[in-house]
Enzyme design. Sequence first.
Site, short mmCIF file in Angstrom:
data_model
loop_
_atom_site.label_atom_id
_atom_site.label_comp_id
_atom_site.label_asym_id
_atom_site.label_seq_id
_atom_site.Cartn_x
_atom_site.Cartn_y
_atom_site.Cartn_z
N CYS A 9 0.80 -1.21 0.00
CA CYS A 9 0.00 0.00 0.00
C CYS A 9 0.84 1.26 0.00
CB CYS A 9 -1.00 -0.02 1.13
SG CYS A 9 -0.28 -0.17 2.73
N ARG A 58 2.82 -0.48 -7.09
CA ARG A 58 3.15 -1.27 -5.90
C ARG A 58 2.15 -2.40 -5.65
NH1 ARG A 58 6.08 2.64 -2.31
NH2 ARG A 58 5.22 1.66 -0.46
N TRP A 108 -3.24 -2.65 0.59
CA TRP A 108 -3.07 -4.06 0.26
C TRP A 108 -3.31 -4.79 1.58
CZ3 TRP A 108 0.05 -8.21 1.68
CH2 TRP A 108 -0.02 -9.32 0.83
N ASN A 159 0.53 2.49 6.62
CA ASN A 159 1.19 1.47 5.82
C ASN A 159 1.97 0.60 6.80
OD1 ASN A 159 3.70 1.67 3.15
ND2 ASN A 159 2.52 -0.01 3.94
N GLY A 160 1.71 -0.70 6.82
CA GLY A 160 2.45 -1.58 7.72
C GLY A 160 1.53 -2.47 8.53
N GLU A 202 23.72 -20.93 -9.15
CA GLU A 202 23.34 -19.61 -9.66
C GLU A 202 24.57 -18.89 -10.23
OE1 GLU A 202 20.81 -18.14 -10.55
OE2 GLU A 202 21.31 -16.02 -10.52
N LYS A 253 24.91 -17.61 -14.07
CA LYS A 253 25.22 -16.21 -14.41
C LYS A 253 26.36 -16.16 -15.42
CE LYS A 253 22.65 -14.89 -13.01
NZ LYS A 253 21.30 -14.63 -13.05
N GLU A 310 25.20 -17.36 -18.84
CA GLU A 310 24.24 -16.46 -19.48
C GLU A 310 24.93 -15.29 -20.16
OE1 GLU A 310 20.06 -16.18 -17.09
OE2 GLU A 310 21.81 -15.59 -15.95
N HIS A 358 32.85 -38.12 -8.06
CA HIS A 358 31.98 -39.06 -8.77
C HIS A 358 31.88 -38.73 -10.25
CE1 HIS A 358 30.79 -40.94 -5.03
NE2 HIS A 358 30.63 -39.75 -4.52
N LYS A 373 13.93 -11.58 -21.11
CA LYS A 373 13.78 -11.28 -19.69
C LYS A 373 12.58 -12.01 -19.08
CE LYS A 373 14.70 -9.33 -15.85
NZ LYS A 373 15.84 -9.92 -15.14
N1 HGA Z 1 -2.40 -3.35 8.08
C1 HGA Z 1 -3.11 -2.39 7.31
C2 HGA Z 1 -2.23 -1.76 6.23
C3 HGA Z 1 -1.80 -2.79 5.24
C4 HGA Z 1 -0.57 -2.45 4.42
O1 HGA Z 1 0.31 -1.70 4.79
N2 HGA Z 1 -0.44 -3.13 3.27
O2 HGA Z 1 0.69 -3.03 2.49
C5 HGA Z 1 -4.39 -2.97 6.71
O3 HGA Z 1 -4.54 -4.20 6.60
O4 HGA Z 1 -5.25 -2.19 6.35
#
Ligand code: HGA
Length: 607
Positions: free
Chosen positions: A2, A27, A74, A99-100, A481, A485, A488, A504, A602
């Site tokens: 978010c 995002r 999100w 956010n969080g 890996e 690289k 490639e 072996h 890609k």
């Molecule tokens: N925990 C909050 C914010 C979610 C968030 O930061 N998403 O990336 C919620 O669930 O609304």
Amino acid sequence: MCGIVGAVAQRAVSGILLEGLRRLEYRGYDSAGLAVFEGEQIHRLRRAGKVENLTHAEQETPLKGHSGIAHTRWATHGKPTENNAHPHMSGDDLAIVHNGIIENFEPLKHQLQQDGFVFTSDTDTEVIAHLVARAVNQGKNLQEAFLETVSQLEGAFALGVLHKDYPDQILASRKGSPLVVGIGIGENFIASDQMALLQVTDRFIYLEEGDFVQVTPDEVMIWDANLEIVDRPVKKFEHSLSAADKGEFRHFMMKEIYEQPEVVKATLQGRISDKHLLEQAFGSEAASVFDQTQHVQIIACGTSFHAGLVAKYWLEDLAGIPCSIEVASEYRYRKHVIPANTLFVTISQSGETADTLAALRAVKDKVLASLTVCNVPGSSLVRESDLCLMTNAGPEIGVASTKAFTTQLVALLMLTVALARRHGLTEQQETDIVEALHKLPGLLLAAVKLDKEIEILSQDFAEKNHSLFLGRGPLYPVAMEGALKLKEISYIHAEAYAAGELKHGPLALVDKEMPVVAVAPNNALLDKLKANLQEVKARGGELFVFAGADHVKPEDGLKVEQMPDVPEILEPIVYTIPLQLLSYHVAVLKGTDVDQPRNLAKSVTVE
Ligand code: HGA
């Protein structure tokens, strides 16, 4: 993930907020909302789905206020509905965007309910709104109330707050999630990243952990975590350094190798607190899926497959959960036996890898749940999986994957902790891993600084046609890996072996024309690996060893590149860097097209 945008100006801000949200769409998100002053009131609009839905709603009831906050969500706590979309309010007085993840929201919610606060959403965020409101009701000014609230929060957050009695002011704070302040003339802004604000300013203050900020149209005041007023530098955003620009680097691949400390930080942001993993970052349904998971099936291709191989070592070691892994192109075309309660994990940079997507579609209905580790929000794998963890590496332009791989490893280590804490990982073990993860960006930086030394080493490879890469334990996939690289981008034939396999077969190939690269951190398998190195030396092979401080001594036919000391759990991530640098420099010496090697693409959207 978010995003936050906020603006205080002398003009209407809703257009600025909506454009900011549009610029954060990359995002990934599931709903959007904004809160703007209208007259003396805070007016809120929210919609599930796209920012476009919110824009239409705003066109129907235009908001003309001069200050406001906005958000794309999100969901981590509660479904992606309009009701759970941000901003969240306490009564009509106060709106907040977050956010969080607030780890301790349950006890806080319980207390607030006992104090008579009524919750209207299922989010963790709403507790923050009511905590600030309660402190204001108790007679504190907004700033004191906000500071008191922030001091009660555990977890990760970036916050923006708007209060009815402070119409031209936004308070904001960050800990564990990103937040920048945009500086205008007679107007100022906040946002999760500068991309959201490039339409209105190119001057930014990058807030530090624990910072608290008061933004008005004419002034930005910042307090640090100790509540001392601080002067943070205003930096001009250089438009030339966009994701699609090589900047000072000769190739995207090198730019992307150098970006790893920063992008790994972005992968961790909002997902770990000081001591814990915040597992809701995997999505609001994650906890119940992880509770039931008894087997993990990983499916991926190419570099992502190597990340999955490392994860198998971690999952079986730390979580004690059986883990199977297979390349998607094989898995999709054979019959499989899927054990009960299988978590089906796909790994893909683009989220469009055709074979991986087909494998997911083939088994989706037969597994407990699907989870994708992916770098592109909104991609098919993200849309079609039950859970996802975005790697936040930013656009990767070089065809040979670098930063996508290391961020995948970080994401998979977080998944391992989430599962392992249900299978005997102690709180102390979790804290040790999380504290190590906090040090990871610094360790990656130390590894990137070996660049010049590795450039010199690369001269020994430029004339060779074949090479071997060796590792043991979770460093074996890292050797794989490294070999991929080199193949490639330099077109040198490179093969990787688990070092114990040398005798072996491949030992027959070893002579002075066959450089042998070994990744040899100082772990329990080092003595075994050293014995394998002697086997190579005895056959006249030329050895290049990446090793921890003073544990492998240079001698005839054995060149040692000394690596920083690394906590064992992080070795696969940090030891990847010198192998990326080696391939890069060999390719440059050979004059190949580093960023677009022949015959490769890609995003592999075809079989
Ligand atoms: N925990 C909050 C914010 C979610 C968030 O930061 N998403 O990336 C919620 O669930 O609304």
